[in-house]
Design a protein around this motif. Structure first.
Motif, PDB file in Angstrom:
ATOM      1  N   UNK A  41       0.809  -1.117   0.016  1.00  0.00           N
ATOM      2  CA  UNK A  41      -0.072  -0.119  -0.072  1.00  0.00           C
ATOM      3  C   UNK A  41       0.768   1.274   0.002  1.00  0.00           C
ATOM      4  N   UNK A  42       2.125   1.042  -0.039  1.00  0.00           N
ATOM      5  CA  UNK A  42       3.082   2.321  -0.123  1.00  0.00           C
ATOM      6  C   UNK A  42       3.040   3.098   1.149  1.00  0.00           C
ATOM      7  N   UNK A  43       2.331   2.557   2.303  1.00  0.00           N
ATOM      8  CA  UNK A  43       2.484   3.373   3.630  1.00  0.00           C
ATOM      9  C   UNK A  43       3.766   3.733   4.019  1.00  0.00           C
ATOM     10  N   UNK A  44       4.776   2.653   3.775  1.00  0.00           N
ATOM     11  CA  UNK A  44       6.092   2.828   4.489  1.00  0.00           C
ATOM     12  C   UNK A  44       7.136   2.332   3.168  1.00  0.00           C
ATOM     13  N   UNK A  45       7.856   3.000   3.104  1.00  0.00           N
ATOM     14  CA  UNK A  45       9.143   2.633   2.216  1.00  0.00           C
ATOM     15  C   UNK A  45      10.416   3.078   2.754  1.00  0.00           C
TER      16      UNK A  45
END
Length: 350
Positions: free
Chosen positions: A122-126
């Motif tokens: 979900x690309x919340x954290x990268x």
């Protein structure tokens, strides 16, 4: 001022890591107990702590499966992240190599530096990281896990730089203390074993000391199978204080209410709130002229839930962010260490 680098050239240190820090399972199912393996990183950076884990599982009668764990803790003590399993078509973990691809996430070891990109679907954290080893690695002997066995290869101190994105917020850092290990073996989640493991790193990079404390017991925690304190100084593997030299006492109980449980679906399947995590652990190690005393105080935690291999229960791995303080004398040198710690506890739930 930073602590002295290990008395080993960069090329020689890289060669040691390449010989020890590689995938053993290689995606091939084996006979007997399931094969578990993971490559684990912890970073303590200003404003954010990170826990990143590339893991592999292969049972004798099943296809192997792989997953990524990416967890981030912000300065307010809030944990975010998840555990994500990926189809084998999106996974590459070549045996004998220090590298991995799990979906869009990657691990490489180039020119003596770990390079990581870890991202959730979900690309919340990268996170994009470079971690440079600052200590010689250590390889443990085989430890019984009733049934089965496990081994681990540890690089207890690295210097990390990179950038983390959490939602729309970006945090860049350099010179942050970090820890890495690789664990592998044949054992069952939910078997007759439990463990407590902690790494303590100095907040001040000028401090030469790093510590790992571990104990492995039967599931009921009545009989200890392995116990030890591993000490590094100036990047060198300095001393191990073994089983009978070590006393570890836990006190208090940290409530799990409000703690993040991952994978997130497990908060519905296994919504337990009894964390079985102490508020504090006191450690005394004494052997010959060497003596180390210290404490690990838990601040907050996240819980990773793993389905048991042989029953319908769940094994809960609690990752507790803590603050450590140790002092003493080892091989004639005065030890003083204060800084961040991670305390990991493995507990099988009914």
């Amino acid at each position: 001022m930073r602590a002295a680098a290990p008395e080993l050239g960069t090329a020689a240190l890289a060669a040691l890591i390449e010989r020890g820090d590689h995938w053993r399972s290689g995606a091939v199912p084996g006979a007997g107990d399931p094969h578990h393996e993971w490559s684990h990183f912890v970073v303590f950076a200003p404003g954010v702590d990170l826990l990143i884990n590339f893991s592999r599982f292969a049972a004798s009668s099943e296809r192997p499966c792989s997953q990524l764990t990416l967890l981030a803790r912000t300065a307010d003590g809030r944990w975010r992240g998840d555990v994500e399993r990926h189809p084998e078509s999106d996974v590459r973990m070549p045996g004998g190599r220090v590298e991995a691809d799990v979906g869009p996430s990657q691990l490489r070891f180039r020119n003596g530096v770990y390079e990581l990109r870890a991202v959730l679907r979900d690309r919340e954290i990268e996170a994009r990281l470079r971690l440079r080893p600052q200590s010689r690695p250590a390889l443990t002997s085989s430890v019984s896990l009733r049934p089965g066995f496990a081994m681990w290869f540890a690089v207890p101190r690295l210097e990390a730089e990179g950038e983390v994105r959490i939602g729309s917020r970006r945090i860049a850092f350099r010179g942050a203390p970090a820890y890495h290990d690789r664990d592998w073996g044949r054992f069952h989640w939910g078997g007759d074993h439990a463990w407590e493991w902690a790494v303590a790193l100095p907040a001040d990079l000028a401090c030469p000391w790093s510590l790992v404390v571990q104990q492995i017991s039967d599931r009921a925690r009545h009989h200890f199978l392995s116990k030890g304190m591993l000490v590094w100084r100036n990047g060198l593997y300095w001393r191990t204080l073994h089983h009978r030299a070590l006393e570890i006492a836990a006190s208090g109980l940290r409530p799990a209410a409000g703690a993040l449980r991952v994978p997130r679906i497990m908060d519905l399947v296994s919504p337990g709130r009894a964390a079985d995590v102490p508020e504090r652990i006191d450690v005394v190690a004494h052997e010959g002229d060497d003596r180390v005393e210290g404490e690990i105080r838990v601040q907050d935690l996240v819980q990773i839930c793993v389905p048991n291999d042989r029953d319908l229960g769940t094994t809960v791995i609690s990752e507790a962010r803590a603050q450590a303080c140790f002092e003493g004398r080892v091989r004639g040198e005065r030890l003083q260490l204060e800084g961040p710690a991670i305390l990991e506890l493995n507990r099988a739930e009914a």
